[in-house]
Design an enzyme around this catalytic site. Structure first.
Site, short mmCIF file in Angstrom:
data_model
loop_
_atom_site.label_atom_id
_atom_site.label_comp_id
_atom_site.label_asym_id
_atom_site.label_seq_id
_atom_site.Cartn_x
_atom_site.Cartn_y
_atom_site.Cartn_z
N ARG A 147 0.85 -1.19 0.00
CA ARG A 147 0.00 0.00 0.00
C ARG A 147 0.88 1.24 0.00
O ARG A 147 1.84 1.32 0.77
CB ARG A 147 -0.90 0.02 1.24
CG ARG A 147 -1.94 1.13 1.23
CD ARG A 147 -2.67 1.26 2.53
NE ARG A 147 -1.86 1.96 3.53
CZ ARG A 147 -2.32 2.33 4.73
NH1 ARG A 147 -3.55 2.03 5.08
NH2 ARG A 147 -1.54 2.97 5.56
N TYR A 159 -2.93 11.48 6.22
CA TYR A 159 -3.15 10.11 6.69
C TYR A 159 -2.11 9.16 6.11
O TYR A 159 -1.78 9.23 4.93
CB TYR A 159 -4.55 9.60 6.27
CG TYR A 159 -4.57 8.11 6.42
CD1 TYR A 159 -4.38 7.25 5.34
CD2 TYR A 159 -4.61 7.55 7.71
CE1 TYR A 159 -4.29 5.89 5.51
CE2 TYR A 159 -4.52 6.19 7.89
CZ TYR A 159 -4.34 5.35 6.80
OH TYR A 159 -4.22 4.02 6.98
N ASP A 211 -5.08 3.99 -0.23
CA ASP A 211 -6.23 4.24 0.65
C ASP A 211 -6.58 5.73 0.60
O ASP A 211 -5.81 6.57 1.06
CB ASP A 211 -5.85 3.84 2.08
CG ASP A 211 -7.06 3.73 3.01
OD1 ASP A 211 -6.94 3.09 4.07
OD2 ASP A 211 -8.12 4.27 2.64
N HIS A 213 -9.10 6.91 2.12
CA HIS A 213 -9.56 7.14 3.50
C HIS A 213 -10.81 8.02 3.58
O HIS A 213 -10.86 8.96 4.39
CB HIS A 213 -8.42 7.75 4.32
CG HIS A 213 -8.25 7.08 5.65
ND1 HIS A 213 -8.59 7.69 6.83
CD2 HIS A 213 -7.80 5.87 5.99
CE1 HIS A 213 -8.35 6.89 7.85
NE2 HIS A 213 -7.87 5.77 7.37
N GLU A 237 -8.84 2.14 -2.09
CA GLU A 237 -9.63 1.84 -0.89
C GLU A 237 -10.35 3.07 -0.37
O GLU A 237 -9.83 4.19 -0.41
CB GLU A 237 -8.70 1.31 0.20
CG GLU A 237 -9.39 1.02 1.52
CD GLU A 237 -8.45 0.55 2.60
OE1 GLU A 237 -7.27 0.31 2.29
OE2 GLU A 237 -8.86 0.45 3.76
N GLU A 263 -13.95 -1.11 6.07
CA GLU A 263 -13.31 -1.28 7.38
C GLU A 263 -14.11 -0.61 8.49
O GLU A 263 -14.02 -1.01 9.64
CB GLU A 263 -11.89 -0.76 7.37
CG GLU A 263 -11.77 0.72 7.25
CD GLU A 263 -10.32 1.18 7.23
OE1 GLU A 263 -9.53 0.60 6.46
OE2 GLU A 263 -9.98 2.10 7.99
N ARG A 284 -13.85 -5.17 3.36
CA ARG A 284 -12.71 -4.87 4.23
C ARG A 284 -12.95 -5.07 5.72
O ARG A 284 -12.04 -4.88 6.52
CB ARG A 284 -12.29 -3.41 4.02
CG ARG A 284 -11.61 -3.16 2.71
CD ARG A 284 -10.12 -3.54 2.74
NE ARG A 284 -9.30 -2.60 3.46
CZ ARG A 284 -8.39 -2.94 4.38
NH1 ARG A 284 -8.24 -4.21 4.70
NH2 ARG A 284 -7.67 -2.03 5.00
N GLU A 340 -4.49 -7.56 5.18
CA GLU A 340 -3.64 -6.44 5.59
C GLU A 340 -2.86 -6.87 6.83
O GLU A 340 -3.43 -7.46 7.75
CB GLU A 340 -4.50 -5.22 5.92
CG GLU A 340 -3.69 -4.01 6.40
CD GLU A 340 -4.57 -2.81 6.66
OE1 GLU A 340 -5.79 -2.95 6.69
OE2 GLU A 340 -4.01 -1.70 6.81
N TRP A 403 -11.58 11.99 8.08
CA TRP A 403 -10.16 11.72 8.32
C TRP A 403 -9.73 10.48 7.59
O TRP A 403 -10.53 9.53 7.46
CB TRP A 403 -9.89 11.51 9.80
CG TRP A 403 -8.46 11.16 10.04
CD1 TRP A 403 -7.36 11.98 9.85
CD2 TRP A 403 -7.95 9.89 10.44
NE1 TRP A 403 -6.22 11.29 10.13
CE2 TRP A 403 -6.52 10.01 10.49
CE3 TRP A 403 -8.52 8.66 10.77
CZ2 TRP A 403 -5.68 8.95 10.85
CZ3 TRP A 403 -7.69 7.60 11.13
CH2 TRP A 403 -6.29 7.77 11.18
#
Ligand code: CS2
Ligand code: MG
Length: 403
Positions: A147, A159, A211, A213, A237, A263, A284, A340, A403
């Site tokens: 990643r 991030y 990602d 995010h 992602e 996630e 995820r 991951e 975030w």
């Protein structure tokens, strides 16, 4: 067999973890992970004050009935705190059942569907040279996929990029939320140039992930997905906040870059449209945040009907207990995608001795009965809870942003 005790252990060997330990009248005990980064004590209280007293006296072999009783009996359903608490009970009961059978958990989930579990690691850098060093470090560790997260010109902190280049553990936690800054336009301009540089340096074959995010609108996510197509990502992602499942219809219309989401999801209903309309390619959710092994295996079976694969969330804020449960699932299910794995500090590994192994980028749960993790309670007690929060993200004009 009857449950005689259920207790919550909050420990912080470098970061906070919440662990449930269930003990039976036959001396077999089981562990479950209940860690919810930044809201740990809410889950600890949900378990200690509202769930543990209800567990004493029940048959630990009745995993499905216990899960359904905790889910339906609370009346108030779903949500990250509730589902992390239920997850801890579910995993602890699977740990007990597998220990009683003298088998590693994956054998109770259908046995091995592969020899080992492929992972992806985190590479990051404030700039391209630092990023390249981090990629080389992950490649040297054998990670089959990597990643990529980088700094954005003009932004101080972003991030996934921390100040000690190359470390795998991303120190999200601070005693009070740190405010990070964000500029979507600068990000959208910069990221395609990063993948251009990475592909030029490392070639077309290395599986690369990124990602976003949750930070883009659907049309911005569509734009980034299109811009990244030449670099053939393994996935993009959390391209857009996906509680608005309809937003992914727009993204999917515009780009063939594979999408990974979930996630922050804790219920199959969070995925209903995304999976049934094939709007994503990887799910995820982590065992710890999705209610445990029982519901997550059901989700993977639902995803398999739509040729969608697993990609269990595995940063350092999933404890080794939750990670071990994930690896057993990873080994057993057919539609495994990738795991991951950010790794843990040596002290964390001492608090949670475990049977799983990480060798040249691949995990295996080991053959120990149960999930194969123990808890050193004395060492855990020596490292008590430390208040710690995830950062908060603000646009350059001060508006709070995802975030
Ligand atoms: C990230 C996580 O690993 C990932 O994909 O999204 O590190 C996430 O930032 C943390 O789990 C939040 O606690
Ligand atoms: Mg993520």
């Amino acid at each position: 067999m009857k449950i005689v005790d259920a207790k919550v252990v909050v420990t912080s060997p470098g970061r906070n973890f919440v662990t449930l330990k269930i003990t039976t009248d036959e001396g077999i005990s089981g562990l479950g992970d209940a860690t919810l980064n930044g809201r740990e004590l809410a889950v600890a209280s949900y378990l200690q004050d509202h769930v543990a007293p209800l567990l004493v006296g029940i048959d630990p072999h009745r995993i499905e009935d216990t899960w359904q009783s905790l889910y339906r009996g609370a009346y108030w359903r779903r949500g990250p705190v509730t589902m992390a608490a239920i997850a801890a009970v579910d995993v602890a009961l699977w740990d007990i059942k597998a220990k009683a059978a003298g088998l590693p958990l994956y054998q109770l989930l259908g046995g091995a569907s592969r020899e080992r579990v492929g992972t992806y690691g985190h590479a990051n850098g404030q700039d391209i040279p630092e990023l390249f060093d981090s990629i080389r470090a992950r490649m040297a560790e054998g990670y089959p996929a990597i990643r990529i997260q980088t700094g954005i010109p003009g932004l101080k902190t972003v991030y996934g990029v921390h100040h000690s280049a190359g470390a795998t553990a991303v120190p999200h936690q601070q005693a009070r939320p740190v405010v990070e800054d964000w500029d979507t336009a600068a990000y959208l301009r910069h990221i395609p140039t990063v993948f251009e540089a990475v592909r030029n340096e490392f070639g077309p074959e290395l599986p690369l992930l990124h990602d976003a995010h949750h930070r883009l609108t659907p049309i911005q996510a569509a734009q980034l997905g299109k811009d990244l197509e030449p670099y053939r990502l393994f996935w993009l992602e959390d391209c857009t906040p996906a509680e608005d499942q309809d937003g992914l219809r727009l993204v999917r219309r515009h780009t063939t870059t594979p999408l990974a989401i979930g996630e922050v999801f804790n219920s199959v209903y969070d995925y209903q449209t995304l999976v049934s309309e094939k709007l994503i390619d990887y799910v995820r959710s982590a065992v710890t945040h999705f209610g445990g092994v029982s519901p997550l295996k059901k989700l993977f079976d639902f995803a398999a009907q739509h040729q969608i694969k697993s990609a269990i969330h595995g940063p350092e804020d999933i404890s080794p207990v939750g990670m071990a449960a994930a690896i057993h699932l990873d080994l057993a299910i057919h539609n495994f995608g990738i795991q991951e794995y950010a790794g843990y500090t040596p002290l964390t590994d001492e608090v949670f001795p475990h049977a799983y192994t990480f060798t040249d980028g691949y995990l295996h749960p080991g053959e120990a009965p149960g999930i194969g993790v123990e808890l050193d309670e004395d060492l855990a007690a020596a490292h008590g809870y430390e208040a710690a929060y995830l950062p908060v993200n603000r646009l350059l004009d001060g508006t709070v942003h995802d975030w």
